[in-house]
Design a protein around this motif. Structure first.
Motif, PDB file in Angstrom:
ATOM      1  N   UNK A   1      -7.024   0.936   3.578  1.00 37.10           N
ATOM      2  CA  UNK A   1      -7.383   1.221   2.179  1.00 37.10           C
ATOM      3  C   UNK A   1      -8.365   2.382   2.088  1.00 37.10           C
ATOM      4  N   UNK A   2      -9.250   2.475   3.074  1.00 36.68           N
ATOM      5  CA  UNK A   2     -10.229   3.570   3.098  1.00 36.68           C
ATOM      6  C   UNK A   2      -9.525   4.921   3.233  1.00 36.68           C
ATOM      7  N   UNK A   3      -8.564   5.011   4.139  1.00 38.11           N
ATOM      8  CA  UNK A   3      -7.815   6.257   4.328  1.00 38.11           C
ATOM      9  C   UNK A   3      -6.994   6.571   3.084  1.00 38.11           C
TER      10      UNK A   3
ATOM     11  N   UNK B   1      -7.862   5.247 -14.577  1.00 37.44           N
ATOM     12  CA  UNK B   1      -6.691   4.437 -14.259  1.00 37.44           C
ATOM     13  C   UNK B   1      -6.550   4.252 -12.756  1.00 37.44           C
ATOM     14  N   UNK B   2      -6.775   5.349 -12.001  1.00 37.38           N
ATOM     15  CA  UNK B   2      -6.699   5.277 -10.544  1.00 37.38           C
ATOM     16  C   UNK B   2      -7.773   4.380  -9.968  1.00 37.38           C
ATOM     17  N   UNK B   3      -8.975   4.436 -10.579  1.00 37.49           N
ATOM     18  CA  UNK B   3     -10.069   3.580 -10.105  1.00 37.49           C
ATOM     19  C   UNK B   3      -9.748   2.110 -10.319  1.00 37.49           C
ATOM     20  N   UNK B   4      -9.192   1.782 -11.488  1.00 35.25           N
ATOM     21  CA  UNK B   4      -8.866   0.383 -11.780  1.00 35.25           C
ATOM     22  C   UNK B   4      -7.807  -0.154 -10.823  1.00 35.25           C
ATOM     23  N   UNK B   5      -6.790   0.664 -10.540  1.00 37.02           N
ATOM     24  CA  UNK B   5      -5.731   0.226  -9.629  1.00 37.02           C
ATOM     25  C   UNK B   5      -6.274   0.034  -8.213  1.00 37.02           C
ATOM     26  N   UNK B   6      -7.094   0.981  -7.760  1.00 41.25           N
ATOM     27  CA  UNK B   6      -7.665   0.887  -6.412  1.00 41.25           C
ATOM     28  C   UNK B   6      -8.608  -0.311  -6.299  1.00 41.25           C
ATOM     29  N   UNK B   7      -9.428  -0.525  -7.325  1.00 38.28           N
ATOM     30  CA  UNK B   7     -10.362  -1.651  -7.305  1.00 38.28           C
ATOM     31  C   UNK B   7      -9.633  -2.986  -7.347  1.00 38.28           C
ATOM     32  N   UNK B   8      -8.488  -3.035  -8.047  1.00 37.15           N
ATOM     33  CA  UNK B   8      -7.701  -4.264  -8.095  1.00 37.15           C
ATOM     34  C   UNK B   8      -7.148  -4.601  -6.719  1.00 37.15           C
TER      35      UNK B   8
ATOM     36  N   UNK C   1      -8.535  -7.839  -1.281  1.00 38.44           N
ATOM     37  CA  UNK C   1      -8.908  -7.829   0.134  1.00 38.44           C
ATOM     38  C   UNK C   1     -10.350  -8.266   0.331  1.00 38.44           C
ATOM     39  N   UNK C   2     -11.233  -7.810  -0.533  1.00 38.06           N
ATOM     40  CA  UNK C   2     -12.647  -8.201  -0.435  1.00 38.06           C
ATOM     41  C   UNK C   2     -12.802  -9.712  -0.600  1.00 38.06           C
ATOM     42  N   UNK C   3     -12.052 -10.295  -1.529  1.00 40.27           N
ATOM     43  CA  UNK C   3     -12.105 -11.742  -1.751  1.00 40.27           C
ATOM     44  C   UNK C   3     -11.698 -12.503  -0.498  1.00 40.27           C
TER      45      UNK C   3
ATOM     46  N   UNK D   1      -3.204 -12.389  -3.149  1.00 47.27           N
ATOM     47  CA  UNK D   1      -2.469 -11.141  -2.996  1.00 47.27           C
ATOM     48  C   UNK D   1      -1.295 -11.005  -3.955  1.00 47.27           C
ATOM     49  N   UNK D   2      -0.793 -12.110  -4.517  1.00 43.44           N
ATOM     50  CA  UNK D   2       0.340 -12.013  -5.449  1.00 43.44           C
ATOM     51  C   UNK D   2      -0.118 -11.946  -6.900  1.00 43.44           C
ATOM     52  N   UNK D   3      -1.094 -12.774  -7.271  1.00 47.12           N
ATOM     53  CA  UNK D   3      -1.533 -12.810  -8.664  1.00 47.12           C
ATOM     54  C   UNK D   3      -2.195 -11.504  -9.101  1.00 47.12           C
ATOM     55  N   UNK D   4      -2.764 -10.756  -8.155  1.00 42.23           N
ATOM     56  CA  UNK D   4      -3.447  -9.497  -8.482  1.00 42.23           C
ATOM     57  C   UNK D   4      -2.609  -8.273  -8.142  1.00 42.23           C
ATOM     58  N   UNK D   5      -1.357  -8.467  -7.752  1.00 41.51           N
ATOM     59  CA  UNK D   5      -0.533  -7.346  -7.300  1.00 41.51           C
ATOM     60  C   UNK D   5       0.806  -7.348  -8.033  1.00 41.51           C
ATOM     61  N   UNK D   6       0.989  -6.383  -8.941  1.00 46.26           N
ATOM     62  CA  UNK D   6       2.207  -6.320  -9.736  1.00 46.26           C
ATOM     63  C   UNK D   6       3.421  -5.994  -8.881  1.00 46.26           C
TER      64      UNK D   6
END
Length: 306
Positions: free
Chosen positions: A122-124, A231-238, A243-245, A287-292
């Motif tokens: 994710x960092x890369x 928009x990009x920030x919201x998608x990346x943070x989601x 993963x953080x959780x 990973x499913x509930x937060x990933x469209x």
């Protein structure tokens, strides 16, 4: 001295989660449902990723391995725990105990390494999006997964070798529902201070060092997100939020158990339940509930089956 001369224990008695038969029956039903959910939920993620052309990025490649590890890790302890909740005498052979210890650390440590690799991925992706496909190609992803397996094998082999050479002359009751290093050190008929230090250095430092790498990765991610659109920030943070959780749910208990001197507490059993059973149940949901993309792929898979 040979093992036969210094070890007269051929089996261990597990005290389990509870001695109350009524509570044990409730726990039996609960953990049976949870284990079935682990198998079904993680298999669904694996099948969805393997059959979907849209989910071919490194992130989903690693996620499929994480689901496989969740199934494997919980299988090391959950079936034995479920069975023991219905029997009065909970025993495990000496060899079986060492095997359970080895496999538990093997799959658990592999998952720790894999979660660290996923943070690096994710960092890369966020810090160097234009070079992402070149840096995280299939060859690199394969090597990162292989390195996780090899590193975990070395770690668990050390743990098993430390345990197998300990002398056990009784008592043979383990105040836990599975075999682990700290409860075994407590039963050893010798001074285990040095071995306890090695255990902390081996297990604890792996958890701590990986957690530091994770923290650095997400600091870089947060700094890089300042240049992205809202928009990009919201998608990346989601995506990163999921993963953080998972990292917090898995690393927190592991660091508590293995980053301390070789002692055991009554709360250890419940904390172990959290990272051996509860977290593998929650991972598919997180990973499913937060990933469209995953939800859409599952809908397409379901419609094809229908």
């Amino acid at each position: 001295l040979s093992m036969e001369n210094k070890n007269n224990v051929t089996e261990f008695i597990l005290l389990g989660l509870t001695q109350d038969k009524t509570i044990a029956k409730v726990c039996f039903l609960l953990f049976l449902v949870l284990y079935a959910t682990i198998i079904f939920g993680n298999l669904l993620i694996i099948i969805t990723i393997k059959t979907s052309e849209q989910l071919d990025s490194p992130m989903y490649f690693f996620l499929s391995y994480l689901s496989f590890l969740d199934i494997s890790y919980s299988t090391v302890t959950a079936p034995k725990l479920i069975y023991d909740l219905l029997v009065d005498k909970k025993t495990i052979p000496f060899v079986g105990c060492i095997a359970q210890l080895f496999m538990g650390h093997f799959f658990g440590c592999t998952e720790i390494f894999l979660l660290t690799v996923m943070a690096y991925d994710r960092c890369i992706a966020i810090h160097k999006p234009l070079h992402y496909t070149n840096i995280m190609n299939k060859h690199v992803c394969g090597w990162l997964v292989t390195a996780s397996w090899v590193g975990a094998f070395v770690h668990s082999l050390v743990q098993a070798l430390l345990a197998i050479q300990l002398p056990f002359c009784g008592p043979n009751e383990i105040d836990h529902y599975f075999c682990d290093v700290h409860p075994l050190l407590k039963l050893a008929c010798t001074n285990t201070y040095v071995i306890g230090v090695i255990v902390v250095a081996n297990s604890g430092l792996i958890s701590l060092s990986c957690f530091v790498v994770l923290a650095v990765s997400y600091i870089v991610i947060l700094v890089s997100l300042r240049t992205h659109s809202s928009k990009g920030r919201l998608r990346a943070l989601s995506t990163c939020g999921s993963h953080v959780t998972v990292v917090i749910l898995f690393f927190g208990p592991c660091i508590f158990i293995y980053m301390r001197p070789s002692t055991t507490f009554s709360a250890d059993k419940m904390i172990s339940v959290f990272y051996t059973i509860i977290t593998p149940v929650l991972n598919p949901l997180i990973y499913t509930l937060r990933n469209e993309e995953v939800k859409n792929a599952m809908k397409k898979l379901w419609s094809r089956k229908m």
